[in-house]
Every structure is written in C-alpha cells, then in structure tokens.
Design an enzyme around this catalytic site. Structure first.
Site, PDB file in Angstrom:
ATOM      1  CD  GLU A  37      -2.125   1.771   0.066  1.00 10.40           C
ATOM      2  OE1 GLU A  37      -3.281   0.968  -0.420  1.00 10.40           O
ATOM      3  OE2 GLU A  37      -2.682   2.890  -0.727  1.00 10.40           O
ATOM      4  N   GLY A  43      -7.825   2.784   2.181  1.00 14.60           N
ATOM      5  CA  GLY A  43      -7.916   2.986   0.745  1.00 14.60           C
ATOM      6  C   GLY A  43      -8.515   4.084   0.660  1.00 14.60           C
ATOM      7  N   GLY A 185     -21.728  18.385 -10.960  1.00 16.64           N
ATOM      8  CA  GLY A 185     -21.997  16.703 -11.267  1.00 16.64           C
ATOM      9  C   GLY A 185     -23.377  16.879  -9.848  1.00 16.64           C
ATOM     10  N   GLY A 187     -23.970  13.505  -9.345  1.00 19.14           N
ATOM     11  CA  GLY A 187     -24.401  11.821  -8.556  1.00 19.14           C
ATOM     12  C   GLY A 187     -23.592  12.274  -7.644  1.00 19.14           C
ATOM     13  CD  GLU A 208     -25.452  15.990 -13.679  1.00 18.76           C
ATOM     14  OE1 GLU A 208     -24.869  15.739 -13.085  1.00 18.76           O
ATOM     15  OE2 GLU A 208     -25.664  15.239 -14.313  1.00 18.76           O
ATOM     16  CB  VAL A 273     -18.348  14.843 -13.438  1.00 15.38           C
ATOM     17  CG1 VAL A 273     -18.257  15.931 -13.728  1.00 15.38           C
ATOM     18  CG2 VAL A 273     -16.231  14.644 -13.556  1.00 15.38           C
ATOM     19  CG  HIS A 446     -45.973  -2.881  14.773  1.00 11.58           C
ATOM     20  ND1 HIS A 446     -46.308  -1.291  13.650  1.00 11.58           N
ATOM     21  CD2 HIS A 446     -46.792  -1.963  15.731  1.00 11.58           C
ATOM     22  CE1 HIS A 446     -47.195  -0.616  14.511  1.00 11.58           C
ATOM     23  NE2 HIS A 446     -47.517  -1.098  15.142  1.00 11.58           N
TER      24      HIS A 446
HETATM   25  P1  FAD Z   1      -9.374   1.916  -3.198  1.00  6.98           P
HETATM   26  O1  FAD Z   1     -10.388   2.023  -2.065  1.00  6.98           O
HETATM   27  O2  FAD Z   1      -9.194   2.665  -4.059  1.00  6.98           O
HETATM   28  O3  FAD Z   1      -8.264   0.953  -3.011  1.00  6.98           O
HETATM   29  C1  FAD Z   1      -7.167   1.644  -3.690  1.00  6.98           C
HETATM   30  C2  FAD Z   1      -5.627   1.470  -2.842  1.00  6.98           C
HETATM   31  O4  FAD Z   1      -4.159   1.103  -3.760  1.00  6.98           O
HETATM   32  C3  FAD Z   1      -5.706   3.077  -2.009  1.00  6.98           C
HETATM   33  O5  FAD Z   1      -4.980   2.628  -0.985  1.00  6.98           O
HETATM   34  C4  FAD Z   1      -3.876   3.386  -3.090  1.00  6.98           C
HETATM   35  O6  FAD Z   1      -3.054   4.238  -2.341  1.00  6.98           O
HETATM   36  C5  FAD Z   1      -3.525   1.759  -2.859  1.00  6.98           C
HETATM   37  N1  FAD Z   1      -2.547   1.652  -4.420  1.00  6.98           N
HETATM   38  C6  FAD Z   1      -2.513   2.491  -5.510  1.00  6.98           C
HETATM   39  N2  FAD Z   1      -1.832   2.165  -6.856  1.00  6.98           N
HETATM   40  C7  FAD Z   1      -0.586   1.216  -6.452  1.00  6.98           C
HETATM   41  C8  FAD Z   1       0.910   1.752  -6.341  1.00  6.98           C
HETATM   42  N3  FAD Z   1       1.180   1.031  -7.693  1.00  6.98           N
HETATM   43  N4  FAD Z   1       0.860   1.012  -4.484  1.00  6.98           N
HETATM   44  C9  FAD Z   1       0.903   1.034  -4.517  1.00  6.98           C
HETATM   45  N5  FAD Z   1      -0.776   0.907  -3.479  1.00  6.98           N
HETATM   46  C10 FAD Z   1      -1.094   1.288  -4.379  1.00  6.98           C
HETATM   47  N6  FAD Z   1     -18.373   3.320  -1.733  1.00  6.98           N
HETATM   48  C11 FAD Z   1     -19.720   2.640  -1.194  1.00  6.98           C
HETATM   49  O7  FAD Z   1     -19.707   1.450  -1.497  1.00  6.98           O
HETATM   50  N7  FAD Z   1     -20.193   3.215  -0.449  1.00  6.98           N
HETATM   51  C12 FAD Z   1     -20.408   4.655  -0.029  1.00  6.98           C
HETATM   52  O8  FAD Z   1     -20.459   5.173   0.759  1.00  6.98           O
HETATM   53  C13 FAD Z   1     -18.947   5.767  -1.037  1.00  6.98           C
HETATM   54  N8  FAD Z   1     -19.027   6.556  -0.549  1.00  6.98           N
HETATM   55  C14 FAD Z   1     -17.851   6.954  -1.382  1.00  6.98           C
HETATM   56  C15 FAD Z   1     -17.510   8.139  -0.691  1.00  6.98           C
HETATM   57  C16 FAD Z   1     -16.674   9.053  -1.734  1.00  6.98           C
HETATM   58  C17 FAD Z   1     -16.128  10.890  -1.847  1.00  6.98           C
HETATM   59  C18 FAD Z   1     -15.578   8.182  -2.506  1.00  6.98           C
HETATM   60  C19 FAD Z   1     -14.705   8.890  -3.290  1.00  6.98           C
HETATM   61  C20 FAD Z   1     -15.697   7.359  -2.784  1.00  6.98           C
HETATM   62  C21 FAD Z   1     -17.088   6.740  -2.242  1.00  6.98           C
HETATM   63  N9  FAD Z   1     -17.652   5.673  -2.723  1.00  6.98           N
HETATM   64  C22 FAD Z   1     -18.421   4.369  -1.507  1.00  6.98           C
HETATM   65  C23 FAD Z   1     -16.037   4.200  -3.705  1.00  6.98           C
HETATM   66  C24 FAD Z   1     -15.592   3.190  -3.053  1.00  6.98           C
HETATM   67  O9  FAD Z   1     -13.961   4.292  -2.167  1.00  6.98           O
HETATM   68  C25 FAD Z   1     -14.306   2.382  -3.915  1.00  6.98           C
HETATM   69  O10 FAD Z   1     -15.219   1.872  -4.391  1.00  6.98           O
HETATM   70  C26 FAD Z   1     -14.143   2.068  -2.323  1.00  6.98           C
HETATM   71  O11 FAD Z   1     -13.049   2.030  -2.382  1.00  6.98           O
HETATM   72  C27 FAD Z   1     -12.408   0.440  -4.077  1.00  6.98           C
HETATM   73  O12 FAD Z   1     -12.624   0.009  -2.950  1.00  6.98           O
HETATM   74  P2  FAD Z   1     -10.928  -0.712  -4.033  1.00  6.98           P
HETATM   75  O13 FAD Z   1     -10.374  -1.689  -3.039  1.00  6.98           O
HETATM   76  O14 FAD Z   1     -11.097  -1.123  -5.263  1.00  6.98           O
HETATM   77  O15 FAD Z   1      -9.615   0.837  -4.075  1.00  6.98           O
HETATM   78  P1  NAD Z   2     -21.407   9.742 -10.174  1.00  2.00           P
HETATM   79  O1  NAD Z   2     -21.194   9.426 -11.677  1.00  2.00           O
HETATM   80  O2  NAD Z   2     -22.014   9.444  -9.282  1.00  2.00           O
HETATM   81  O3  NAD Z   2     -22.037  10.880 -10.472  1.00  2.00           O
HETATM   82  C1  NAD Z   2     -21.204  12.025 -11.836  1.00  2.00           C
HETATM   83  C2  NAD Z   2     -22.145  13.661 -12.322  1.00  2.00           C
HETATM   84  O4  NAD Z   2     -21.029  14.277 -13.213  1.00  2.00           O
HETATM   85  C3  NAD Z   2     -23.123  12.562 -13.257  1.00  2.00           C
HETATM   86  O5  NAD Z   2     -24.676  12.851 -12.923  1.00  2.00           O
HETATM   87  C4  NAD Z   2     -22.941  12.695 -14.534  1.00  2.00           C
HETATM   88  O6  NAD Z   2     -24.072  13.172 -15.270  1.00  2.00           O
HETATM   89  C5  NAD Z   2     -22.309  15.116 -14.034  1.00  2.00           C
HETATM   90  N1  NAD Z   2     -20.937  15.190 -15.101  1.00  2.00           N
HETATM   91  C6  NAD Z   2     -20.690  14.765 -15.358  1.00  2.00           C
HETATM   92  N2  NAD Z   2     -19.780  15.396 -16.836  1.00  2.00           N
HETATM   93  C7  NAD Z   2     -20.275  16.725 -15.871  1.00  2.00           C
HETATM   94  C8  NAD Z   2     -19.774  18.398 -16.230  1.00  2.00           C
HETATM   95  N3  NAD Z   2     -18.853  18.667 -17.423  1.00  2.00           N
HETATM   96  N4  NAD Z   2     -20.526  19.031 -15.553  1.00  2.00           N
HETATM   97  C9  NAD Z   2     -21.739  18.557 -15.302  1.00  2.00           C
HETATM   98  N5  NAD Z   2     -22.208  17.096 -14.564  1.00  2.00           N
HETATM   99  C10 NAD Z   2     -21.554  16.104 -14.831  1.00  2.00           C
HETATM  100  O7  NAD Z   2     -19.660   9.971  -9.633  1.00  2.00           O
HETATM  101  P2  NAD Z   2     -19.122  11.319  -8.476  1.00  2.00           P
HETATM  102  O8  NAD Z   2     -20.590  11.438  -7.961  1.00  2.00           O
HETATM  103  O9  NAD Z   2     -17.967  11.454  -8.854  1.00  2.00           O
HETATM  104  O10 NAD Z   2     -19.170   9.992  -7.652  1.00  2.00           O
HETATM  105  C11 NAD Z   2     -18.742   8.759  -8.351  1.00  2.00           C
HETATM  106  C12 NAD Z   2     -18.177   6.976  -8.060  1.00  2.00           C
HETATM  107  O11 NAD Z   2     -17.509   6.949  -6.003  1.00  2.00           O
HETATM  108  C13 NAD Z   2     -19.311   6.657  -7.791  1.00  2.00           C
HETATM  109  O12 NAD Z   2     -19.873   5.678  -9.268  1.00  2.00           O
HETATM  110  C14 NAD Z   2     -19.918   5.383  -7.023  1.00  2.00           C
HETATM  111  O13 NAD Z   2     -20.158   4.159  -7.753  1.00  2.00           O
HETATM  112  C15 NAD Z   2     -18.819   6.092  -5.842  1.00  2.00           C
HETATM  113  N6  NAD Z   2     -19.495   7.011  -4.390  1.00  2.00           N
HETATM  114  C16 NAD Z   2     -20.624   6.008  -3.695  1.00  2.00           C
HETATM  115  C17 NAD Z   2     -20.891   6.186  -2.715  1.00  2.00           C
HETATM  116  C18 NAD Z   2     -22.295   5.400  -2.293  1.00  2.00           C
HETATM  117  O14 NAD Z   2     -21.718   4.002  -2.756  1.00  2.00           O
HETATM  118  N7  NAD Z   2     -23.020   5.877  -1.534  1.00  2.00           N
HETATM  119  C19 NAD Z   2     -20.528   7.671  -2.792  1.00  2.00           C
HETATM  120  C20 NAD Z   2     -19.832   8.446  -3.366  1.00  2.00           C
HETATM  121  C21 NAD Z   2     -18.822   7.947  -4.316  1.00  2.00           C
END
Ligand code: FAD
Ligand code: NAD
Length: 467
Positions: A37, A43, A185, A187, A208, A273, A446
C-alpha cells in the site's frame, strides 16, 4: 543499490476494501500473502470515501436538526458549530478503522509493505518505500486492487483558482464552511457532500450536465431527494454546461440551456463528475492486459487476460462500490486456495446517502422490461408506516418488482429516511430467490420501516393491509 529479493505466494497491490479483504481471507486460508500500500491502509473507502463522508453526513444532520424549528417541543438556543472538532471526530473514526485494518492484517500474518508498487511483469513487482532501496518481490499470484481516482475536467483542473477547484478529498476536510460552494456533478458525491455543506451553512449550487439530478437513478426515487434539496435551499442548475473559471478566477462560468453564459461566484468548487480506474503510473501497461474501456477486463472469477494475474474493485470499472470490491477480494482468495467460486451475485445493492436516502437492488421496472421480463410492481408509501411517522420521516416509499408468472422477486427500490438499512433485507431476498409470498408471510417486527417491505409485497399480491 541492487533490489532486495523476496518471494511470496500472493502479492496484492492496494490496501483498499478490495485488497485488504482479499489479504485477510487469503491468510485465513493459509496462503502466504504480501500486501503493498502506497498511501494508507483502507484505501479510498476508509480514508477519503465512504466512511468520512458518512461521518460528515451524520454531523451535518445533527447540526441541522439542532438549528431547525422543531414540532417536537424541543428548542435549542445558541447552536454553534465547532468545525475543527467535527473534523477531528471524523478523523478519529477514520483512524480507528484504518488502525483496525492494520491490526487485522498483522494478526492474520499478512506482510504489509508501505510503498508504491511498480509492476515489472506478471510475477515481479518493485516496491518503493520511504527509503531509497527498492524491494523486488516475486509472486505466484498477483492481485491488482489499485482502485480509482477522481476524473478531472480539463478546463477546470483541481487546484485552479488558487485552490478553489477541489475534489471530494478536499471537500471532506474544508477548514471552514465555504460561504458559496458550487458543486459540479449531481451524482453520488455531489449530492452527498453538497447536502453536508448546505446543512453546515454554505450556500450551495449544484450544476449538472444532464437534465435531472442523479441521472443514473429512477426518476421516482429521485423526486423526494430533489424536493428535500429545494427545501434545504440548494440551488440545482440542470442541463447546464460548465465552461471553466471566469477571467478573475473567482467564479464558475456556466452555459445555460438557452445559450446564455452566467457566472457563479464561489469560494470553493467541488468537481464530482465521476471516478476512473487507476491504471496508469505503476507499470500496469507492461502486462498488456485486455481492457474494457478504461477498466481492467476480468471474467466472472476476476481473472485478467494474463494467467495468475487477478483484478478486483474499482480497477475493473462499474459499479465503483466498496462492497463489490470486498466481495471480489474474498472470492479471489478462495479461488487461489482452490475453492470453486464465481462472482455472480443476484444483486449488488447501491445506496445513495442523500437526504432522504435511496437504495436499489436488482431490477427496476424499467430494467426488467428492457430485459424482456413480464413483471408485477407495487409500492408502499412511508406516509402509511407508523415508524416512519414517529421518526418524522413520512416521505418516500418501498417498491418491489417481481416476475408476473411465478412472483420471483427481481428487484427492490426505496427512498426514505434510513432506508440504507433495508439493503440487507433486499439483498438477502434476491440472493435466496424469495417470492412475493415469502416476504409477505414473514412476520416483520412492529413498528419498523421494514413493515413497508412486507406491505409492498402484500400490495403486489393484491391484499395490502395498511393502505
Ligand atoms: P481503493 O479503495 O481506491 O483502494 C486502492 C488502494 O490502492 C489505495 O489505498 C491506493 O493508495 C493503493 N494503490 C494504488 N496504486 C498503488 C500502487 N501502485 N502501489 C501501492 N498501492 C497502490 N462506495 C460505497 O460502496 N459506499 C459509499 O458510501 C461510498 N462513498 C464514497 C464516497 C466518496 C467521497 C468516494 C470518493 C468514494 C465512495 N465510495 C463508496 C466508493 C468506494 O470508496 C470505492 O468503491 C472503494 O474504495 C473501492 O475499493 P478498491 O479496493 O477497489 O480501491
Ligand atoms: P457519479 O457518476 O455518481 O456522478 C457524476 C455526475 O456528474 C453525473 O450526474 C454526470 O452526469 C455529471 N457530470 C459529468 N460531467 C459533467 C460536467 N462536465 N458538468 C456537469 N456535470 C457533469 O460520480 P461521483 O459522484 O463523482 O462518484 C464517483 C463514484 O464513487 C460513483 O460512481 C460511485 O460508485 C462512488 N460513490 C459511491 C457512493 C455511495 O455508494 N453512496 C458515494 C460516493 C461515491
């Protein structure tokens, strides 16, 4: 200095939910495992994703509740926000969980290397840590779990405008509440974090590109969220095109659907986005793996096109969800241990932690129809659920979708307060092949929100009791 050589059975690149779960499961199965890592264990999910965002959502809601006039006879005077304390509390949760992951890995005997991995070939990885020395590791199996990074807009790069333009990582740690926050965005991230900062006091405008909020979700589910955002005072500009910063660098230039150009003054601009698989910068291209667009192509066992090289989680593309990454990680460990496994879940539930929350699992009526299935569907509104009323949360509904011929449940959707917790029931019913009658005849305690799940099935069968 010549590289240090070591050997391991399984080498995992990335300690996010995909990688660390794979490591724990592999170690449980007696596989000698090394995890590399570069940043922090846990992550994106634990450090700058799921966990800190949900912590802030909770804190913002508590603050908003304390400030808003209440019909419960509770009056709070002089409510104040100590943002530094809020952020410290959030960081404490992150530290506890990431520390817990480290402890679990240690206890299972996983070798954790802090450093960035560079792929040499499908069996050789160089790791660069804080010191100059490079460790060269040979492995039998290589698991790629490097996750994803945020997508940048070329005309609105992160850091532009003197640090005005930020990603979700910075938006989880603003040192002060922005006066004017513009979110690009609508999303997951845009709406979850936009709501947080609105509740904490910022003026928030969401821009959006598409003509509705959360365009990936069913319109009926998004309606209560759109209404709630409007009530909160979040301004939504739909079908608007972002053009970049204005000349002064202190406002966002946005093209209205009419073609007119407007400027949105902002002290912070959150660009949310989408995210993209992290496939560059660590030698992955040397493996010349088959790709699926920007994502690594894998089969139903998360095998890549190269023998004994596996890939999981965000690196493999949609859906970018932590629970999908974990499930794949667990499966790959079991496959390497010789167990017969395939990644064919009946559903991967998705939750949007907006206010109210949205949860979907399996088919919507539209996706079922597109798949040529003849379905029944029924909804039960929370306005008719005692628990929802007692929680002051009458908005939203639960909807079930089932095959018309044999009542096999194909999908669930819900929108409402705390419906994220219904995702377990939804996932279980789909995974176990439940029919409408199974859920309808299950006694649901309930008063609970879960009764709406049962009532949706009763309604689909034509005999709902409470509506
Ligand atoms: P990651 O969690 O991205 O982990 C990858 C790891 O690999 C990182 O720690 C990175 O440092 C390490 N790494 C990369 N390249 C290298 C390298 N060359 N050498 C060593 N280490 C390396 N998902 C949900 O299901 N529910 C949610 O509520 C949710 N909320 C989110 C909110 C936000 C703001 C964001 C940004 C994402 C959210 N997600 C959510 C998405 C979720 O975080 C990811 O789907 C998930 O973390 C993916 O897991 P992963 O193990 O594939 O990768
Ligand atoms: P997203 O794909 O959910 O939303 C991106 C939004 O940006 C879309 O509505 C799209 O139409 C819009 N968009 C794209 N280009 C644009 C532009 N040029 N101008 C204005 N709007 C634009 O992506 P995100 O919110 O960045 O989240 C990234 C990923 O992280 C998601 O795909 C999701 O899987 C994961 N995530 C999950 C959770 C959860 O599970 N609760 C929470 C946060 C993030």
């Amino acid at each position: 200095m010549p590289p240090v050589h070591s050997q391991t059975q399984l080498l995992i690149v990335g300690g996010g939910p995909g990688g660390y779960v794979a490591a724990i499961r592999a170690a449980q199965l007696g596989i000698q495992t090394t995890l590399v890592e570069g940043a922090q264990l846990g992550g994106t999910c634990l450090n700058v994703g799921c966990i800190p965002s949900k912590a802030l959502i909770h804190a913002a809601e508590a603050y908003a509740q304390a400030r808003q006039p209440s019909s419960l006879g509770i009056r709070c005077e002089g409510v104040q926000l100590d943002l530094a304390q809020t952020l410290a509390w959030k960081d404490g949760i992150v530290a506890k969980l990431t520390g817990g992951v480290g402890a679990l890995l240690r206890r299972h005997g996983v070798t954790v290397l802090q450093g960035w991995a560079e792929l040499v070939d499908g069996k050789t990885v160089d790791v660069r840590g804080a010191e100059e020395a490079v460790q060269r590791i040979r492995c039998e199996h290589l698991l790629l779990a490097a996750g994803s990074t945020e997508v940048a807009l070329p005309f609105l790069p992160f850091g532009a405008g003197n640090g005005r333009v930020v990603s979700s990582t910075e938006a989880l740690a603003f040192a002060e509440v922005p006066r004017q926050l513009v979110v690009v965005g609508a999303g997951y991230i845009g709406l979850e974090l936009g709501t947080v900062w609105r509740k904490l006091g910022a003026e928030v405008t969401v821009v959006e590109a598409q003509d509705r909020l959360l365009p990936a979700y069913d319109a009926d589910l998004v309606k209560p969220v759109a209404q709630s955002l409007a009530r909160l005072g979040v301004k939504s500009l739909l079908a608007h095109r972002v053009e970049g910063l204005n000349a002064a660098g202190d406002a966002l230039s946005v093209r209205e659907p009419s073609g007119a150009l407007i400027e949105l003054p902002a002290d912070k601009i959150l660009v949310a986005v989408g995210r993209k698989p992290r496939t560059e910068g660590w030698g992955m291209e040397r493996l010349m793996l088959d790709m699926n667009g920007r994502a690594v192509k894998v089969d139903a066992q998360c095998r890549t096109s190269m023998r004994n090289v596996w890939a999981i989680g965000d690196l493999c593309g949609e859906p970018l969800l932590a629970h999908r990454a974990m499930a794949q990680g667990e499966m790959v460990a079991e496959l390497i241990a010789g167990q017969p496994r395939r990644f064919e879940p009946a559903s991967i539930p998705a939750v949007c932690f907006t206010d109210p929350e949205i949860v979907v699992a399996g088919h919507t009526p539209a996706s079922a129809e597109a798949a040529g299935l003849k379905v029944l569907q029924a909804s039960f509104p929370f306005a008719a659920n005692g628990r929802a009323l007692s929680l002051e949360a009458p908005e939203g509904f639960v909807r079930v979708v089932a095959r018309a011929d044999n009542h096999l449940i194909l999908g669930w959707q819900a929108v409402g307060a705390a419906v994220s917790e219904l995702s377990a029931a939804f996932g279980l019913s789909l995974e176990m092949g439940a029919r409408l009658e199974d859920v309808a005849h299950t006694i649901h305690a309930h008063p609970t929100l879960g009764e709406a799940v049962q009532e949706a099935c009763l309604r689909a069968l034509g005999h709902a009791l409470h509506i």
